[in-house]
Scaffold this motif. Structure first.
Motif, PDB file in Angstrom:
ATOM      1  N   GLY A 153     -15.706 -17.395   1.651  1.00 25.83           N
ATOM      2  CA  GLY A 153     -16.465 -17.538   1.942  1.00 25.83           C
ATOM      3  C   GLY A 153     -17.384 -15.790   2.351  1.00 25.83           C
ATOM      4  O   GLY A 153     -16.706 -14.802   2.549  1.00 25.83           O
ATOM      5  N   VAL A 154     -18.439 -15.503   1.323  1.00 26.25           N
ATOM      6  CA  VAL A 154     -19.272 -14.293   1.839  1.00 26.25           C
ATOM      7  C   VAL A 154     -19.547 -13.995   2.891  1.00 26.25           C
ATOM      8  O   VAL A 154     -20.666 -14.470   2.609  1.00 26.25           O
ATOM      9  N   PRO A 155     -18.983 -13.109   3.917  1.00 28.42           N
ATOM     10  CA  PRO A 155     -19.646 -13.222   4.245  1.00 28.42           C
ATOM     11  C   PRO A 155     -21.064 -12.508   5.129  1.00 28.42           C
ATOM     12  O   PRO A 155     -21.832 -12.094   3.899  1.00 28.42           O
ATOM     13  N   TYR A 156     -21.856 -12.711   5.892  1.00 34.05           N
ATOM     14  CA  TYR A 156     -23.592 -12.512   5.943  1.00 34.05           C
ATOM     15  C   TYR A 156     -22.972 -10.794   5.558  1.00 34.05           C
ATOM     16  O   TYR A 156     -22.533  -9.653   6.549  1.00 34.05           O
ATOM     17  N   ALA A 157     -24.527 -10.751   5.363  1.00 35.54           N
ATOM     18  CA  ALA A 157     -25.653  -9.248   5.850  1.00 35.54           C
ATOM     19  C   ALA A 157     -25.017  -8.525   6.999  1.00 35.54           C
ATOM     20  O   ALA A 157     -25.393  -9.041   7.879  1.00 35.54           O
ATOM     21  N   GLU A 158     -24.293  -7.365   6.536  1.00 36.33           N
ATOM     22  CA  GLU A 158     -24.699  -6.644   8.306  1.00 36.33           C
ATOM     23  C   GLU A 158     -25.404  -5.681   8.287  1.00 36.33           C
ATOM     24  O   GLU A 158     -26.809  -5.002   8.086  1.00 36.33           O
ATOM     25  N   GLY A 197     -23.112 -10.277  11.836  1.00 31.55           N
ATOM     26  CA  GLY A 197     -22.879 -10.257  10.175  1.00 31.55           C
ATOM     27  C   GLY A 197     -21.161  -8.997   9.567  1.00 31.55           C
ATOM     28  O   GLY A 197     -20.948  -8.394  10.894  1.00 31.55           O
ATOM     29  N   GLY A 198     -21.166  -8.870   8.506  1.00 37.34           N
ATOM     30  CA  GLY A 198     -19.641  -8.026   7.939  1.00 37.34           C
ATOM     31  C   GLY A 198     -18.641  -8.601   9.203  1.00 37.34           C
ATOM     32  O   GLY A 198     -18.739  -9.642   8.787  1.00 37.34           O
ATOM     33  N   LEU A 249     -28.960 -16.362   9.144  1.00 38.98           N
ATOM     34  CA  LEU A 249     -28.519 -17.478   9.366  1.00 38.98           C
ATOM     35  C   LEU A 249     -28.528 -18.365   9.721  1.00 38.98           C
ATOM     36  O   LEU A 249     -29.706 -18.797   9.766  1.00 38.98           O
ATOM     37  N   ALA A 250     -27.234 -19.437   9.569  1.00 40.20           N
ATOM     38  CA  ALA A 250     -27.827 -20.646   9.457  1.00 40.20           C
ATOM     39  C   ALA A 250     -28.072 -21.604  10.551  1.00 40.20           C
ATOM     40  O   ALA A 250     -26.744 -22.386  11.866  1.00 40.20           O
ATOM     41  N   PHE A 251     -29.424 -21.546  11.039  1.00 43.57           N
ATOM     42  CA  PHE A 251     -29.621 -22.265  12.496  1.00 43.57           C
ATOM     43  C   PHE A 251     -30.552 -23.068  11.721  1.00 43.57           C
ATOM     44  O   PHE A 251     -32.294 -22.698  12.407  1.00 43.57           O
ATOM     45  N   ARG A 260     -17.149 -18.928  10.475  1.00 43.11           N
ATOM     46  CA  ARG A 260     -17.538 -17.568   9.487  1.00 43.11           C
ATOM     47  C   ARG A 260     -18.203 -16.709  10.401  1.00 43.11           C
ATOM     48  O   ARG A 260     -19.331 -17.257  12.080  1.00 43.11           O
ATOM     49  N   PHE A 261     -18.353 -15.859  10.652  1.00 43.62           N
ATOM     50  CA  PHE A 261     -18.568 -14.411  12.049  1.00 43.62           C
ATOM     51  C   PHE A 261     -19.805 -14.455  11.701  1.00 43.62           C
ATOM     52  O   PHE A 261     -20.308 -14.255  10.694  1.00 43.62           O
ATOM     53  N   LEU A 262     -20.850 -14.865  12.955  1.00 40.46           N
ATOM     54  CA  LEU A 262     -22.178 -14.522  13.108  1.00 40.46           C
ATOM     55  C   LEU A 262     -22.879 -13.204  13.409  1.00 40.46           C
ATOM     56  O   LEU A 262     -23.338 -12.573  13.141  1.00 40.46           O
ATOM     57  N   PHE A 263     -22.422 -12.465  15.157  1.00 40.13           N
ATOM     58  CA  PHE A 263     -22.305 -11.659  15.549  1.00 40.13           C
ATOM     59  C   PHE A 263     -21.537 -11.392  16.677  1.00 40.13           C
ATOM     60  O   PHE A 263     -20.877 -12.183  17.070  1.00 40.13           O
ATOM     61  N   GLN A 264     -22.337 -10.032  17.235  1.00 40.95           N
ATOM     62  CA  GLN A 264     -20.726 -10.234  18.518  1.00 40.95           C
ATOM     63  C   GLN A 264     -22.046  -9.192  19.263  1.00 40.95           C
ATOM     64  O   GLN A 264     -23.248  -8.202  18.757  1.00 40.95           O
ATOM     65  N   LEU A 265     -21.482  -9.275  20.352  1.00 41.97           N
ATOM     66  CA  LEU A 265     -22.061  -7.897  22.018  1.00 41.97           C
ATOM     67  C   LEU A 265     -21.591  -7.528  22.622  1.00 41.97           C
ATOM     68  O   LEU A 265     -20.949  -8.300  22.891  1.00 41.97           O
TER      69      LEU A 265
END
Length: 215
Positions: free
Chosen positions: A106-111, A23-24, A186-188, A45-50
């Motif tokens: 839209g609003v990003p996912y909570a970080e 998020g974030g 997350l929208a899964f 929409r951004f989900l996550f990063q690794l």
């Protein structure tokens, strides 16, 4: 006897792995090009990063991967499909940090920050073919899914609805990591899981793919 394999649990709220987050906004280590959905053309929409973590998560020569998903419902854009273009894995090599391209309104996912903690799972039980498994093997699979980390790096994919490993360059891709929808929201689908894979061959133009399954 269970065949136990070591892996790394992805721990929500931990901060021992810089750049691992949900998020974030993306935290770039190089030039991140914000992707658009191949079906509707809208920014994802951004989900996550690794990040690349030597000895734990091999993304080389990339320094990090950034995972995005279309905002449209699955009835419009097939967000779960690894090849439909309604989700994207952006692999970034080290360089001047920047984020380019149109972004969603839209609003990003909570970080959430993410950490890595040593864990174990029953690899043999998780690897069973459900179409050919005995009742005993299916029971062992259910136990292994309950005991293994829902979010993890390494090990075997813990499928919600059966093996759906994507193919690339003519062969099944290599499993890297999975991330549960909760607690991140997350929208899964219905409390599902997302799965990150890598092509087994060097030089592939799209070496990373993402898919998910909902309950």
């Amino acid at each position: 006897m269970a065949t136990v394999s070591p892996l790394w649990a992805l721990v929500p709220g931990a901060s021992d792995v810089p750049l691992a987050k949900v998020g974030g906004a993306p935290e770039p280590v190089g030039a991140v090009h914000w992707p658009a959905c191949a079906t509707c053309g809208e920014p994802m929409r951004f989900l996550f990063q690794l990040p690349h973590v030597p000895g734990r998560l091999d993304l080389s020569p990339s320094a990090a991967v950034y995972v995005f998903q279309c905002e449209n419902p699955d009835t419009v854009c097939e967000r779960w499909d690894a090849h439909a273009g309604a989700n994207a894995v952006v692999a970034v090599e080290p360089g001047t940090a920047s984020v380019e391209g149109a972004r969603p309104t839209g609003v990003p996912y909570a970080e959430w920050s993410l950490g890595l903690a040593p864990a174990e799972e029953d690899t043999e039980a998780l690897s069973v073919d459900v179409n050919e498994a005995t009742d005993e093997q299916l029971a062992a699979l259910d136990r292994a899914l309950e005991e293994a980390p829902e979010s993890k790096v390494g090990g075997v994919a813990g499928w919600v609805n059966g093996d759906a490993t994507p193919e690339c360059c003519g062969e099944p891709m290599r499993f890297l990591a999975q991330l549960a929808a909760m607690p991140f929201g997350l929208a899964f689908g219905d409390n599902g899981r997302g799965y990150l894979f890598r092509c087994r061959r060097g030089g592939c133009g799209t070496p990373f793919r993402f898919t998910w399954q909902g309950a």
